[in-house]
Design a protein around this motif. Structure first.
Motif, PDB file in Angstrom:
ATOM      1  N   VAL A  23       0.852  -1.186   0.000  1.00  0.00           N
ATOM      2  CA  VAL A  23       0.000   0.000   0.000  1.00  0.00           C
ATOM      3  C   VAL A  23       0.890   1.239   0.000  1.00  0.00           C
ATOM      4  N   HIS A  24       0.707   2.070  -1.053  1.00  0.00           N
ATOM      5  CA  HIS A  24       1.525   3.274  -1.180  1.00  0.00           C
ATOM      6  C   HIS A  24       0.743   4.486  -0.711  1.00  0.00           C
ATOM      7  N   GLU A  25       1.440   5.406  -0.178  1.00  0.00           N
ATOM      8  CA  GLU A  25       0.809   6.655   0.247  1.00  0.00           C
ATOM      9  C   GLU A  25       0.518   7.506  -0.985  1.00  0.00           C
ATOM     10  N   VAL A  26      -0.684   8.091  -1.068  1.00  0.00           N
ATOM     11  CA  VAL A  26      -1.098   8.914  -2.211  1.00  0.00           C
ATOM     12  C   VAL A  26      -0.799  10.384  -1.906  1.00  0.00           C
ATOM     13  N   LYS A  27      -0.108  11.035  -2.855  1.00  0.00           N
ATOM     14  CA  LYS A  27       0.227  12.442  -2.692  1.00  0.00           C
ATOM     15  C   LYS A  27      -0.287  13.243  -3.901  1.00  0.00           C
ATOM     16  N   VAL A  28      -0.574  14.524  -3.692  1.00  0.00           N
ATOM     17  CA  VAL A  28      -1.009  15.401  -4.777  1.00  0.00           C
ATOM     18  C   VAL A  28       0.110  15.513  -5.810  1.00  0.00           C
ATOM     19  N   ASN A  51      -3.098  -0.368  -5.563  1.00  0.00           N
ATOM     20  CA  ASN A  51      -2.054  -0.483  -4.539  1.00  0.00           C
ATOM     21  C   ASN A  51      -2.155   0.559  -3.441  1.00  0.00           C
ATOM     22  N   THR A  52      -3.354   1.098  -3.241  1.00  0.00           N
ATOM     23  CA  THR A  52      -3.515   2.076  -2.154  1.00  0.00           C
ATOM     24  C   THR A  52      -4.650   1.689  -1.212  1.00  0.00           C
ATOM     25  N   GLY A  53      -5.623   0.977  -1.727  1.00  0.00           N
ATOM     26  CA  GLY A  53      -6.772   0.623  -0.903  1.00  0.00           C
ATOM     27  C   GLY A  53      -7.750   1.770  -0.729  1.00  0.00           C
ATOM     28  N   VAL A  54      -7.564   2.858  -1.496  1.00  0.00           N
ATOM     29  CA  VAL A  54      -8.471   4.005  -1.380  1.00  0.00           C
ATOM     30  C   VAL A  54      -9.097   4.269  -2.749  1.00  0.00           C
ATOM     31  N   GLU A  55     -10.148   5.075  -2.696  1.00  0.00           N
ATOM     32  CA  GLU A  55     -10.868   5.407  -3.922  1.00  0.00           C
ATOM     33  C   GLU A  55     -10.738   6.889  -4.241  1.00  0.00           C
ATOM     34  N   ILE A  89      -9.954  14.954  -0.911  1.00  0.00           N
ATOM     35  CA  ILE A  89     -11.364  15.269  -0.707  1.00  0.00           C
ATOM     36  C   ILE A  89     -11.692  14.971   0.747  1.00  0.00           C
ATOM     37  N   GLY A  90     -12.567  15.790   1.308  1.00  0.00           N
ATOM     38  CA  GLY A  90     -12.942  15.602   2.709  1.00  0.00           C
ATOM     39  C   GLY A  90     -13.416  14.174   2.982  1.00  0.00           C
ATOM     40  N   LYS A  91     -13.161  13.667   4.181  1.00  0.00           N
ATOM     41  CA  LYS A  91     -13.501  12.302   4.542  1.00  0.00           C
ATOM     42  C   LYS A  91     -15.006  12.062   4.579  1.00  0.00           C
ATOM     43  N   ASP A  92     -15.775  13.178   4.613  1.00  0.00           N
ATOM     44  CA  ASP A  92     -17.229  13.009   4.658  1.00  0.00           C
ATOM     45  C   ASP A  92     -17.813  12.706   3.268  1.00  0.00           C
ATOM     46  N   LYS A  93     -16.971  12.788   2.221  1.00  0.00           N
ATOM     47  CA  LYS A  93     -17.469  12.502   0.880  1.00  0.00           C
ATOM     48  C   LYS A  93     -17.603  10.996   0.700  1.00  0.00           C
ATOM     49  N   ASN A  95     -17.877   9.257  -2.235  1.00  0.00           N
ATOM     50  CA  ASN A  95     -17.331   8.629  -3.435  1.00  0.00           C
ATOM     51  C   ASN A  95     -15.806   8.650  -3.531  1.00  0.00           C
ATOM     52  N   GLY A  96     -15.103   8.767  -2.465  1.00  0.00           N
ATOM     53  CA  GLY A  96     -13.662   8.654  -2.500  1.00  0.00           C
ATOM     54  C   GLY A  96     -12.950   9.749  -1.757  1.00  0.00           C
ATOM     55  N   SER A  97     -11.614   9.578  -1.664  1.00  0.00           N
ATOM     56  CA  SER A  97     -10.810  10.493  -0.869  1.00  0.00           C
ATOM     57  C   SER A  97      -9.964  11.430  -1.698  1.00  0.00           C
TER      58      SER A  97
END
Length: 470
Positions: A23-28, A51-55, A89-93, A95-97
């Motif tokens: 799992v890699h950290e996602v950066k802008v 490879n991140t586990g996030v959307e 994106i805020g955690k309250d969204k 459809n993804g981060s």
């Protein structure tokens, strides 16, 4: 059993550790691979970042710049797309981060390509999407660029809307991807192309060549004609055999013309051209256009001491000798004629080879002294008989000058009493008034002195005939 259980737990922990490591950290700014999980009602893609586990989500405007495109034609569930991370994106969204973009990533690649072309000195192609105040907006493979109005052409362009929808070859003037700044020039490409065309044109163009061109611009002294690489000048005197005050009177910008090359000077970057040299020569078929005896309309172009030059066709001038202007005696043509005056003339003789045309004005008018001259002729005939009879009788008296009622000498004496300026010369007579430069008239002695010489010869023949009868 206990040992088997311990082994399974150990294997599970190992798998968990490996999963966490993957799992890699996602950066802008990161470029990631996203698998399309769904297309929601807002026309945006929901993707799982590999490879991140996030959307993350890809809004429609970040998928394409074409607002009329169908999202279902652009992506389907299960597709894997290369995306760039724009922001979190805020955690309250739901459809993804992360906010992702396919279009920005493609633009980034294009920016890199454009920058490489710029550094290599190459050009790029762009389609004009709009014209705005000050220039043109272009699309270069998805990247927005701008052409200032001064860089559109190598000349002033009044209406920029004519370029909308056109694809142009462009030179990169300035590029700054971080600011989405791309300044382009079409003028630089045009100038380079014209320089190459000019060089090729100078190499092949020769004096005497007849080529076609287009009137590029008009001035008071002539017309510049585009020959397809460079402009040549048609001086106002080379436009027509007829007199032209202003080139704009007979030519228009953009007009197709045929020209003859007069001179090519690469060192001074000058090409001299002529339009009239491609036209039929004025003296061609002159015997058909102006046969002897024909009555023509013309305009007095020049007055000289021995007569008047009259233009009867564009580029064709004939001479009305002073003796052929009026039945009355005149000291100079200016007494009865003016330059620019429209008159009628009769053709006396035509010489196509020498470009000579002898004309008469008085031949079209009735001689008011016709009766008087007949009477004088009879009287003088008697006088000649008397004088010859006196000589035969031994008289020593010499012949006396014969004068008419108007004080002019007749026969050979009439030639001698005429002012010297009105006499002819040799076959290339040059007669000038005081203070004037001499002018080659192209007329012979007989042409210039009119009928005086013929009268002189006629009188002499009469005298000789009488002497032979003695």
């Amino acid at each position: 059993m206990d040992e088997e259980k311990k082994n399974n737990e150990a294997e599970g922990r190992k798998l968990m550790e490996n999963a966490l490591k993957s799992v890699h950290e996602v950066k802008v700014g990161d470029v990631v691979t996203g698998e399309v999980l769904a297309i929601d009602e807002e026309k945006q893609l929901v993707v799982g970042i590999e490879n991140t586990g996030v959307e993350g989500v890809v809004p429609f405007k970040e998928l394409t710049a074409d607002r009329n495109a169908d999202i279902n034609d652009l992506a389907k569930v299960g597709d894997k797309l290369q995306l760039v991370v724009l922001s979190t994106i805020g955690k309250d969204k739901e459809n993804g981060s992360y906010l992702l973009s396919k279009r920005r990533l493609e633009e980034r690649k294009i920016w890199d390509q454009i920058e490489e072309e710029y550094k290599a000195g190459h050009t790029v192609k762009g389609k004009v999407t709009n014209n705005v105040k000050g220039g043109l907006v272009v699309d270069v493979d998805g990247v927005r660029g701008f052409i200032p109005a001064s860089m559109v052409e190598d000349r002033y362009v009044e209406d920029l809307s004519q370029y909308k929808g056109q694809e142009l070859e462009l030179a990169v003037v300035e590029i700054e991807p971080s600011e989405n700044r791309l300044i382009l020039s079409h003028r630089a490409v045009v100038a380079k192309e014209k320089e190459a065309e000019k060089k090729a044109l100078y190499e092949k163009l020769q004096p005497g060549d007849i080529v076609e061109g287009k009137v590029a611009r008009l001035t008071n002294f002539g017309a510049f004609v585009d020959l397809g690489g460079t402009d040549g000048l048609v001086h106002v005197s080379e436009i027509s055999y007829d007199h032209v005050d202003k080139p704009s009177d007979v030519l228009k910008t953009g007009q197709e013309v045929k020209v003859k090359v007069l001179n090519v000077d690469p060192d001074r970057d000058r090409i001299s051209l002529s339009i009239k040299a491609t036209l039929p020569q004025p003296w061609d078929n002159i015997e058909e256009k102006a046969p002897v005896g024909a009555i023509l309309e013309g305009k007095v172009k020049r007055l000289v001491t021995f007569g008047a030059f009259v233009e009867v066709f564009p580029g064709v001038e004939g001479l009305v000798h002073i003796s052929q202007i009026s039945h009355e005696h005149i000291a100079s043509p200016g007494e009865v004629l003016q330059e620019g005056q429209d008159i009628k003339v009769k053709v006396l003789s035509v010489d196509p080879q020498q470009h000579r045309l002898a004309l008469s004005i008085k031949a079209l008018t009735e001689n008011p002294h016709a009766g008087e001259e007949e009477e004088e002729g009879r009287s003088e005939g008697g006088n000649r008989s008397y004088r010859r009879s006196s000589e035969r009788s031994g008289g020593r008296s010499e012949r006396q000058p014969r004068r008419n009622d108007r004080g002019g000498n007749r026969g050979g004496s009439s030639f001698q009493s005429r002012p010297a300026a009105n006499r002819g010369g040799s076959s290339n007579a040059k007669v000038s008034a005081p203070g004037e430069e001499e002018e080659d008239t192209g007329f012979s002695l007989g042409d210039l002195i009119g009928g005086a010489l013929d009268q002189f010869k006629s009188d002499k023949q009469d005298d000789d005939s009488q002497d032979d009868n003695k």
